[in-house]
Design an enzyme around this catalytic site. Structure first.
Site, short mmCIF file in Angstrom:
data_model
loop_
_atom_site.label_atom_id
_atom_site.label_comp_id
_atom_site.label_asym_id
_atom_site.label_seq_id
_atom_site.Cartn_x
_atom_site.Cartn_y
_atom_site.Cartn_z
N ARG A 242 0.87 -1.18 0.00
CA ARG A 242 0.00 0.00 0.00
C ARG A 242 0.90 1.23 0.00
NH1 ARG A 242 -2.34 -3.73 3.43
NH2 ARG A 242 -4.43 -4.44 2.79
N LYS A 269 -2.75 -2.00 7.51
CA LYS A 269 -4.20 -1.83 7.57
C LYS A 269 -4.83 -2.88 8.47
CE LYS A 269 -8.25 -1.45 4.55
NZ LYS A 269 -8.74 -1.48 3.15
N HIS A 332 -1.69 3.21 -5.99
CA HIS A 332 -2.33 2.04 -5.41
C HIS A 332 -2.60 0.97 -6.47
CE1 HIS A 332 -4.98 -0.31 -2.81
NE2 HIS A 332 -4.65 0.47 -1.82
N ARG A 335 -0.88 -2.63 -6.99
CA ARG A 335 -1.37 -3.81 -6.29
C ARG A 335 -2.36 -4.59 -7.15
NH1 ARG A 335 -0.90 -4.23 -0.96
NH2 ARG A 335 -3.08 -4.80 -0.53
N HIS A 359 -3.96 -9.04 2.58
CA HIS A 359 -5.41 -8.94 2.62
C HIS A 359 -5.96 -9.75 3.79
CE1 HIS A 359 -6.04 -7.80 -1.90
NE2 HIS A 359 -5.76 -6.76 -1.14
N TYR A 369 -8.58 -20.53 11.13
CA TYR A 369 -7.80 -21.77 11.09
C TYR A 369 -6.62 -21.72 10.12
CZ TYR A 369 -11.44 -23.92 13.88
OH TYR A 369 -12.31 -24.22 14.90
#
Length: 397
Positions: A242, A269, A332, A335, A359, A369
Protein backbone atom coordinates in the site's frame (compact mmCIF):
# COMPACT_ATOMS: atom_id res chain seq x y z
CA UNK A 1 -55.67 32.36 54.36
CA UNK A 2 -53.96 31.32 51.12
CA UNK A 3 -52.22 34.00 49.09
CA UNK A 4 -53.44 35.39 45.77
CA UNK A 5 -51.39 36.70 42.86
CA UNK A 6 -52.56 40.22 43.63
CA UNK A 7 -51.57 39.88 47.26
CA UNK A 8 -48.12 38.64 46.34
CA UNK A 9 -47.59 41.52 43.89
CA UNK A 10 -48.58 44.07 46.53
CA UNK A 11 -46.14 42.89 49.20
CA UNK A 12 -43.56 45.57 50.02
CA UNK A 13 -40.43 45.75 52.16
CA UNK A 14 -41.03 46.78 55.75
CA UNK A 15 -37.47 47.31 56.92
CA UNK A 16 -37.03 43.78 58.24
CA UNK A 17 -37.51 40.20 57.08
CA UNK A 18 -41.03 38.81 57.44
CA UNK A 19 -42.88 35.65 56.50
CA UNK A 20 -46.20 35.65 54.67
CA UNK A 21 -47.92 32.25 54.82
CA UNK A 22 -49.76 30.57 51.94
CA UNK A 23 -50.79 26.99 52.76
CA UNK A 24 -49.35 23.54 53.41
CA UNK A 25 -46.17 24.97 54.90
CA UNK A 26 -45.50 27.24 51.90
CA UNK A 27 -44.69 30.85 52.66
CA UNK A 28 -43.11 33.90 51.07
CA UNK A 29 -40.11 35.44 52.81
CA UNK A 30 -40.15 39.17 52.19
CA UNK A 31 -36.67 40.49 52.95
CA UNK A 32 -35.81 43.85 54.44
CA UNK A 33 -34.72 45.05 50.99
CA UNK A 34 -37.88 43.87 49.23
CA UNK A 35 -36.83 40.47 47.95
CA UNK A 36 -39.58 37.83 47.80
CA UNK A 37 -38.39 34.26 48.29
CA UNK A 38 -40.54 31.12 48.34
CA UNK A 39 -39.87 28.74 51.19
CA UNK A 40 -41.41 25.46 52.35
CA UNK A 41 -41.39 24.52 56.02
CA UNK A 42 -41.62 20.80 56.69
CA UNK A 43 -40.59 18.12 59.15
CA UNK A 44 -38.43 15.08 58.45
CA UNK A 45 -37.19 12.63 61.08
CA UNK A 46 -38.84 14.84 63.72
CA UNK A 47 -36.71 17.80 62.64
CA UNK A 48 -38.04 21.03 61.24
CA UNK A 49 -36.45 21.96 57.91
CA UNK A 50 -36.80 24.61 55.23
CA UNK A 51 -36.62 24.13 51.47
CA UNK A 52 -35.96 27.04 49.08
CA UNK A 53 -38.32 27.00 46.08
CA UNK A 54 -37.11 30.04 44.15
CA UNK A 55 -37.70 33.80 44.00
CA UNK A 56 -40.74 35.72 42.92
CA UNK A 57 -41.52 36.75 40.17
CA UNK A 58 -39.31 34.12 38.42
CA UNK A 59 -41.33 31.52 40.30
CA UNK A 60 -45.00 32.52 40.42
CA UNK A 61 -47.56 31.47 43.00
CA UNK A 62 -48.82 28.53 40.94
CA UNK A 63 -45.27 27.30 40.32
CA UNK A 64 -44.40 27.59 44.00
CA UNK A 65 -47.44 25.51 44.94
CA UNK A 66 -46.49 22.90 42.35
CA UNK A 67 -42.98 22.66 43.82
CA UNK A 68 -44.54 22.38 47.29
CA UNK A 69 -46.75 19.50 46.16
CA UNK A 70 -43.78 17.71 44.58
CA UNK A 71 -41.83 18.04 47.83
CA UNK A 72 -44.80 16.74 49.81
CA UNK A 73 -44.98 13.75 47.48
CA UNK A 74 -41.33 12.95 48.24
CA UNK A 75 -42.05 13.23 51.97
CA UNK A 76 -44.92 10.77 51.70
CA UNK A 77 -42.49 8.36 50.06
CA UNK A 78 -40.01 8.73 52.88
CA UNK A 79 -37.54 10.99 51.04
CA UNK A 80 -36.16 14.25 52.37
CA UNK A 81 -36.73 16.90 49.63
CA UNK A 82 -33.57 18.77 50.62
CA UNK A 83 -31.45 15.63 50.36
CA UNK A 84 -33.07 14.76 47.02
CA UNK A 85 -32.26 18.23 45.70
CA UNK A 86 -28.60 17.84 46.65
CA UNK A 87 -28.53 14.43 44.96
CA UNK A 88 -30.15 15.86 41.82
CA UNK A 89 -27.52 18.62 41.68
CA UNK A 90 -24.72 16.09 42.01
CA UNK A 91 -26.27 13.88 39.33
CA UNK A 92 -26.70 16.84 36.98
CA UNK A 93 -23.12 17.94 37.60
CA UNK A 94 -21.80 14.47 36.82
CA UNK A 95 -23.97 14.31 33.69
CA UNK A 96 -22.58 17.63 32.47
CA UNK A 97 -19.05 16.34 33.02
CA UNK A 98 -19.90 13.21 31.02
CA UNK A 99 -20.64 14.92 27.74
CA UNK A 100 -19.98 13.21 24.42
CA UNK A 101 -16.83 15.31 23.99
CA UNK A 102 -15.50 14.39 27.43
CA UNK A 103 -16.11 10.66 26.90
CA UNK A 104 -14.69 10.84 23.37
CA UNK A 105 -11.51 12.41 24.75
CA UNK A 106 -11.23 9.58 27.29
CA UNK A 107 -11.74 7.04 24.50
CA UNK A 108 -8.98 8.62 22.41
CA UNK A 109 -6.64 8.65 25.42
CA UNK A 110 -7.32 4.92 25.87
CA UNK A 111 -6.45 4.22 22.22
CA UNK A 112 -3.16 6.06 22.68
CA UNK A 113 -2.36 3.99 25.79
CA UNK A 114 -3.08 0.84 23.77
CA UNK A 115 -0.44 1.88 21.26
CA UNK A 116 -2.70 2.49 18.28
CA UNK A 117 -0.92 3.87 15.22
CA UNK A 118 -0.60 7.69 15.20
CA UNK A 119 -2.33 7.78 11.81
CA UNK A 120 -5.28 5.86 13.24
CA UNK A 121 -5.49 8.19 16.23
CA UNK A 122 -5.40 11.23 13.94
CA UNK A 123 -8.22 9.87 11.78
CA UNK A 124 -10.31 9.04 14.86
CA UNK A 125 -9.83 12.55 16.27
CA UNK A 126 -10.76 14.06 12.91
CA UNK A 127 -13.97 12.03 12.66
CA UNK A 128 -14.96 12.82 16.26
CA UNK A 129 -14.39 16.52 15.59
CA UNK A 130 -17.04 16.30 12.85
CA UNK A 131 -19.54 15.09 15.47
CA UNK A 132 -18.71 17.60 18.20
CA UNK A 133 -20.81 20.55 16.88
CA UNK A 134 -23.99 18.45 17.20
CA UNK A 135 -23.18 16.05 20.04
CA UNK A 136 -20.26 17.58 21.92
CA UNK A 137 -21.99 19.28 24.86
CA UNK A 138 -24.75 16.69 25.24
CA UNK A 139 -24.55 14.22 28.16
CA UNK A 140 -23.69 10.92 26.51
CA UNK A 141 -26.42 9.03 28.37
CA UNK A 142 -29.07 11.39 26.93
CA UNK A 143 -28.05 11.28 23.26
CA UNK A 144 -30.56 9.58 20.98
CA UNK A 145 -30.26 7.97 17.57
CA UNK A 146 -32.05 10.89 15.79
CA UNK A 147 -29.46 13.32 17.19
CA UNK A 148 -26.62 11.20 15.84
CA UNK A 149 -28.40 10.95 12.51
CA UNK A 150 -28.42 14.77 12.27
CA UNK A 151 -24.62 14.78 12.58
CA UNK A 152 -24.28 11.99 10.01
CA UNK A 153 -26.64 13.68 7.55
CA UNK A 154 -24.56 16.86 7.63
CA UNK A 155 -21.57 14.88 6.39
CA UNK A 156 -23.62 12.80 3.96
CA UNK A 157 -25.10 15.91 2.32
CA UNK A 158 -21.59 17.03 1.41
CA UNK A 159 -21.18 13.81 -0.56
CA UNK A 160 -18.71 12.28 1.89
CA UNK A 161 -20.43 8.93 2.14
CA UNK A 162 -17.41 6.93 3.28
CA UNK A 163 -16.71 9.53 5.98
CA UNK A 164 -20.32 9.36 7.17
CA UNK A 165 -20.12 5.57 7.36
CA UNK A 166 -16.85 5.71 9.29
CA UNK A 167 -18.29 8.43 11.53
CA UNK A 168 -21.15 6.17 12.63
CA UNK A 169 -18.64 3.48 13.52
CA UNK A 170 -16.39 5.80 15.52
CA UNK A 171 -19.33 7.32 17.42
CA UNK A 172 -20.46 3.77 18.19
CA UNK A 173 -17.00 2.99 19.56
CA UNK A 174 -17.25 5.99 21.89
CA UNK A 175 -20.63 4.78 23.14
CA UNK A 176 -19.37 1.24 23.68
CA UNK A 177 -16.47 2.67 25.67
CA UNK A 178 -19.06 4.67 27.63
CA UNK A 179 -21.06 1.50 28.34
CA UNK A 180 -17.98 -0.33 29.60
CA UNK A 181 -17.21 2.68 31.83
CA UNK A 182 -20.78 2.81 33.22
CA UNK A 183 -21.34 6.24 31.66
CA UNK A 184 -24.25 5.20 29.46
CA UNK A 185 -26.37 2.11 28.93
CA UNK A 186 -26.94 1.77 25.19
CA UNK A 187 -25.28 2.43 21.83
CA UNK A 188 -27.79 4.43 19.72
CA UNK A 189 -25.74 3.95 16.55
CA UNK A 190 -26.95 0.34 16.33
CA UNK A 191 -30.36 1.69 15.34
CA UNK A 192 -28.79 3.62 12.44
CA UNK A 193 -27.46 0.70 10.41
CA UNK A 194 -28.50 1.32 6.82
CA UNK A 195 -29.63 4.89 7.52
CA UNK A 196 -26.72 6.39 5.57
CA UNK A 197 -26.10 5.76 1.87
CA UNK A 198 -23.11 3.45 1.42
CA UNK A 199 -20.16 4.62 -0.69
CA UNK A 200 -19.63 3.09 -4.11
CA UNK A 201 -16.64 0.72 -4.22
CA UNK A 202 -13.53 2.60 -5.35
CA UNK A 203 -11.44 0.85 -7.97
CA UNK A 204 -7.92 2.18 -8.30
CA UNK A 205 -6.83 2.68 -11.89
CA UNK A 206 -4.26 0.16 -13.01
CA UNK A 207 -2.64 -1.10 -16.20
CA UNK A 208 -3.37 -4.82 -16.36
CA UNK A 209 -1.89 -5.85 -19.71
CA UNK A 210 1.84 -6.74 -19.77
CA UNK A 211 2.58 -4.52 -22.80
CA UNK A 212 0.88 -1.46 -21.32
CA UNK A 213 2.40 -2.09 -17.91
CA UNK A 214 5.80 -2.47 -19.53
CA UNK A 215 5.39 1.03 -20.98
CA UNK A 216 4.71 2.37 -17.48
CA UNK A 217 7.82 0.60 -16.14
CA UNK A 218 9.97 2.18 -18.86
CA UNK A 219 8.53 5.61 -18.06
CA UNK A 220 9.42 5.13 -14.41
CA UNK A 221 12.99 4.08 -15.27
CA UNK A 222 13.34 7.19 -17.47
CA UNK A 223 11.65 9.58 -15.01
CA UNK A 224 13.74 12.75 -14.62
CA UNK A 225 12.35 13.75 -11.22
CA UNK A 226 13.99 13.13 -7.87
CA UNK A 227 15.68 9.72 -7.47
CA UNK A 228 13.64 9.14 -4.28
CA UNK A 229 10.33 9.37 -6.14
CA UNK A 230 11.60 7.26 -9.05
CA UNK A 231 12.83 4.61 -6.62
CA UNK A 232 9.54 4.65 -4.70
CA UNK A 233 7.67 3.98 -7.94
CA UNK A 234 10.05 1.15 -8.89
CA UNK A 235 9.62 -0.48 -5.49
CA UNK A 236 5.85 0.01 -5.75
CA UNK A 237 5.93 -2.13 -8.87
CA UNK A 238 8.33 -4.71 -7.41
CA UNK A 239 6.78 -5.08 -3.93
CA UNK A 240 3.21 -3.77 -4.50
CA UNK A 241 2.64 -2.55 -0.91
CA UNK A 242 0.00 0.00 0.00
CA UNK A 243 1.41 3.46 -0.83
CA UNK A 244 1.36 4.60 2.80
CA UNK A 245 3.28 1.53 3.92
CA UNK A 246 6.06 2.31 1.46
CA UNK A 247 6.17 6.11 1.84
CA UNK A 248 6.59 5.83 5.61
CA UNK A 249 9.08 2.94 5.50
CA UNK A 250 12.08 3.19 7.88
CA UNK A 251 15.53 1.90 7.09
CA UNK A 252 15.46 -0.02 10.37
CA UNK A 253 12.73 -2.27 8.93
CA UNK A 254 14.97 -3.64 6.16
CA UNK A 255 17.46 -6.48 6.39
CA UNK A 256 19.22 -6.49 3.03
CA UNK A 257 21.36 -9.47 4.03
CA UNK A 258 18.39 -11.79 4.52
CA UNK A 259 16.35 -9.84 1.94
CA UNK A 260 13.34 -9.12 4.16
CA UNK A 261 11.29 -6.00 4.80
CA UNK A 262 9.35 -6.25 8.10
CA UNK A 263 6.50 -3.73 8.16
CA UNK A 264 5.38 -3.06 11.76
CA UNK A 265 1.78 -3.79 12.70
CA UNK A 266 1.05 -0.15 13.50
CA UNK A 267 1.42 0.83 9.86
CA UNK A 268 -0.52 -2.09 8.40
CA UNK A 269 -4.20 -1.83 7.57
CA UNK A 270 -4.88 -5.19 9.26
CA UNK A 271 -2.78 -4.20 12.31
CA UNK A 272 -0.43 -7.16 12.18
CA UNK A 273 3.24 -7.29 11.21
CA UNK A 274 3.81 -8.04 7.54
CA UNK A 275 7.00 -9.51 6.07
CA UNK A 276 7.90 -8.84 2.45
CA UNK A 277 10.47 -11.03 0.61
CA UNK A 278 12.90 -8.86 -1.35
CA UNK A 279 13.96 -9.99 -4.82
CA UNK A 280 17.55 -9.52 -5.95
CA UNK A 281 16.35 -6.55 -8.06
CA UNK A 282 14.69 -4.95 -5.01
CA UNK A 283 17.81 -5.41 -2.87
CA UNK A 284 19.99 -3.78 -5.57
CA UNK A 285 17.63 -0.79 -5.79
CA UNK A 286 17.57 -0.44 -2.01
CA UNK A 287 21.38 -0.50 -1.77
CA UNK A 288 21.56 2.32 -4.33
CA UNK A 289 18.89 4.27 -2.43
CA UNK A 290 20.77 3.80 0.86
CA UNK A 291 23.64 5.81 -0.55
CA UNK A 292 21.20 8.71 -0.99
CA UNK A 293 18.88 8.58 2.03
CA UNK A 294 20.54 6.07 4.36
CA UNK A 295 21.67 8.94 6.61
CA UNK A 296 18.13 9.39 7.93
CA UNK A 297 15.16 7.53 9.33
CA UNK A 298 12.99 7.32 6.21
CA UNK A 299 13.73 5.67 2.89
CA UNK A 300 11.82 8.48 1.24
CA UNK A 301 12.18 11.68 3.28
CA UNK A 302 10.20 14.77 2.41
CA UNK A 303 12.05 17.37 0.36
CA UNK A 304 11.02 19.92 3.01
CA UNK A 305 12.12 18.00 6.09
CA UNK A 306 14.11 14.83 6.61
CA UNK A 307 12.03 14.20 9.73
CA UNK A 308 8.90 13.58 7.64
CA UNK A 309 8.20 11.06 4.87
CA UNK A 310 7.35 11.79 1.27
CA UNK A 311 3.91 13.36 0.84
CA UNK A 312 0.95 11.11 0.07
CA UNK A 313 0.44 12.78 -3.31
CA UNK A 314 4.04 12.61 -4.53
CA UNK A 315 3.77 9.29 -6.38
CA UNK A 316 0.49 10.06 -8.11
CA UNK A 317 1.79 13.51 -9.07
CA UNK A 318 4.82 11.86 -10.67
CA UNK A 319 2.58 9.52 -12.66
CA UNK A 320 0.63 12.54 -13.91
CA UNK A 321 3.86 14.26 -15.00
CA UNK A 322 4.79 11.13 -16.96
CA UNK A 323 1.55 11.52 -18.89
CA UNK A 324 -0.57 8.85 -17.21
CA UNK A 325 -4.02 10.10 -16.24
CA UNK A 326 -5.68 9.20 -12.96
CA UNK A 327 -7.95 6.92 -14.98
CA UNK A 328 -4.93 4.98 -16.25
CA UNK A 329 -2.51 4.58 -13.36
CA UNK A 330 -2.30 5.29 -9.63
CA UNK A 331 0.19 4.46 -6.90
CA UNK A 332 -2.33 2.04 -5.41
CA UNK A 333 -2.94 0.49 -8.83
CA UNK A 334 0.35 -1.47 -8.73
CA UNK A 335 -1.37 -3.81 -6.29
CA UNK A 336 -4.20 -4.51 -8.72
CA UNK A 337 -1.73 -5.16 -11.55
CA UNK A 338 0.33 -7.59 -9.48
CA UNK A 339 -2.75 -9.39 -8.14
CA UNK A 340 -4.21 -9.79 -11.64
CA UNK A 341 -1.07 -11.04 -13.36
CA UNK A 342 0.00 -13.31 -10.49
CA UNK A 343 -3.42 -14.93 -10.32
CA UNK A 344 -3.69 -15.30 -14.10
CA UNK A 345 -0.25 -16.95 -14.30
CA UNK A 346 -1.60 -20.02 -12.49
CA UNK A 347 1.83 -20.55 -10.91
CA UNK A 348 1.01 -19.41 -7.39
CA UNK A 349 -1.63 -20.31 -4.83
CA UNK A 350 -4.32 -17.78 -4.08
CA UNK A 351 -3.32 -17.96 -0.41
CA UNK A 352 0.27 -16.94 -1.15
CA UNK A 353 -0.87 -14.03 -3.30
CA UNK A 354 -3.37 -12.84 -0.70
CA UNK A 355 -0.79 -13.09 2.09
CA UNK A 356 1.64 -11.05 0.02
CA UNK A 357 -1.04 -8.41 -0.56
CA UNK A 358 -1.72 -8.46 3.23
CA UNK A 359 -5.41 -8.94 2.62
CA UNK A 360 -7.78 -10.06 5.35
CA UNK A 361 -9.48 -13.36 4.59
CA UNK A 362 -13.15 -12.63 3.91
CA UNK A 363 -14.16 -15.99 5.39
CA UNK A 364 -14.08 -15.67 9.21
CA UNK A 365 -13.90 -19.43 9.77
CA UNK A 366 -11.12 -19.86 7.22
CA UNK A 367 -9.30 -16.88 8.77
CA UNK A 368 -9.43 -18.50 12.21
CA UNK A 369 -7.80 -21.77 11.09
CA UNK A 370 -5.62 -20.72 8.15
CA UNK A 371 -2.65 -18.96 9.74
CA UNK A 372 0.31 -19.97 7.57
CA UNK A 373 2.15 -17.18 5.76
CA UNK A 374 3.32 -19.36 2.79
CA UNK A 375 6.75 -17.79 3.16
CA UNK A 376 8.78 -20.12 0.94
CA UNK A 377 6.28 -19.84 -1.88
CA UNK A 378 6.16 -16.07 -1.52
CA UNK A 379 9.95 -15.79 -1.73
CA UNK A 380 9.89 -17.67 -5.04
CA UNK A 381 6.86 -15.71 -6.23
CA UNK A 382 8.42 -12.29 -5.55
CA UNK A 383 11.58 -13.21 -7.46
CA UNK A 384 9.47 -14.52 -10.35
CA UNK A 385 7.48 -11.28 -10.29
CA UNK A 386 10.66 -9.14 -10.41
CA UNK A 387 11.92 -11.16 -13.38
CA UNK A 388 8.55 -10.68 -15.10
CA UNK A 389 8.82 -6.91 -14.63
CA UNK A 390 12.21 -6.97 -16.36
CA UNK A 391 10.65 -8.93 -19.22
CA UNK A 392 7.62 -6.61 -19.48
CA UNK A 393 9.88 -3.54 -19.46
CA UNK A 394 11.56 -4.84 -22.63
CA UNK A 395 8.27 -5.28 -24.56
CA UNK A 396 8.14 -2.39 -27.02
CA UNK A 397 5.93 -3.66 -29.86
Amino acid sequence: MPLTDAAVRSLKASGKDRKVADSGGLYLLVTAKGGRLWRLKYRFDNKEKTLALGAYPDVGLADARKKRDEAKSLLRGGTDPSAQRRLDKITASVARARTFSAVADEYIALQKRKGRAPATITKTEWVIDLARPVLGVRPINEITAPEILVALRQVEKRGRLETARRMRGVIGSVFRFGISSALCETDPTQALKGAIAGPQPKHHAALLQPKAFGGLLRSIREYDGTPEVRTALELSALLFPRPGELRQAHWSEFDLTTAVWSVPAGRMKMRREHRVPLSTQAVAILRDLHAITGWGQFLFPSVRSGKKPLSDNALNAALRRMGFTKGEATAHGFRATASTILNESGKWSVDAIERQLAHKDADAVRRAYHRGDHWDERVQMMQWWADQLDAMRSIKS
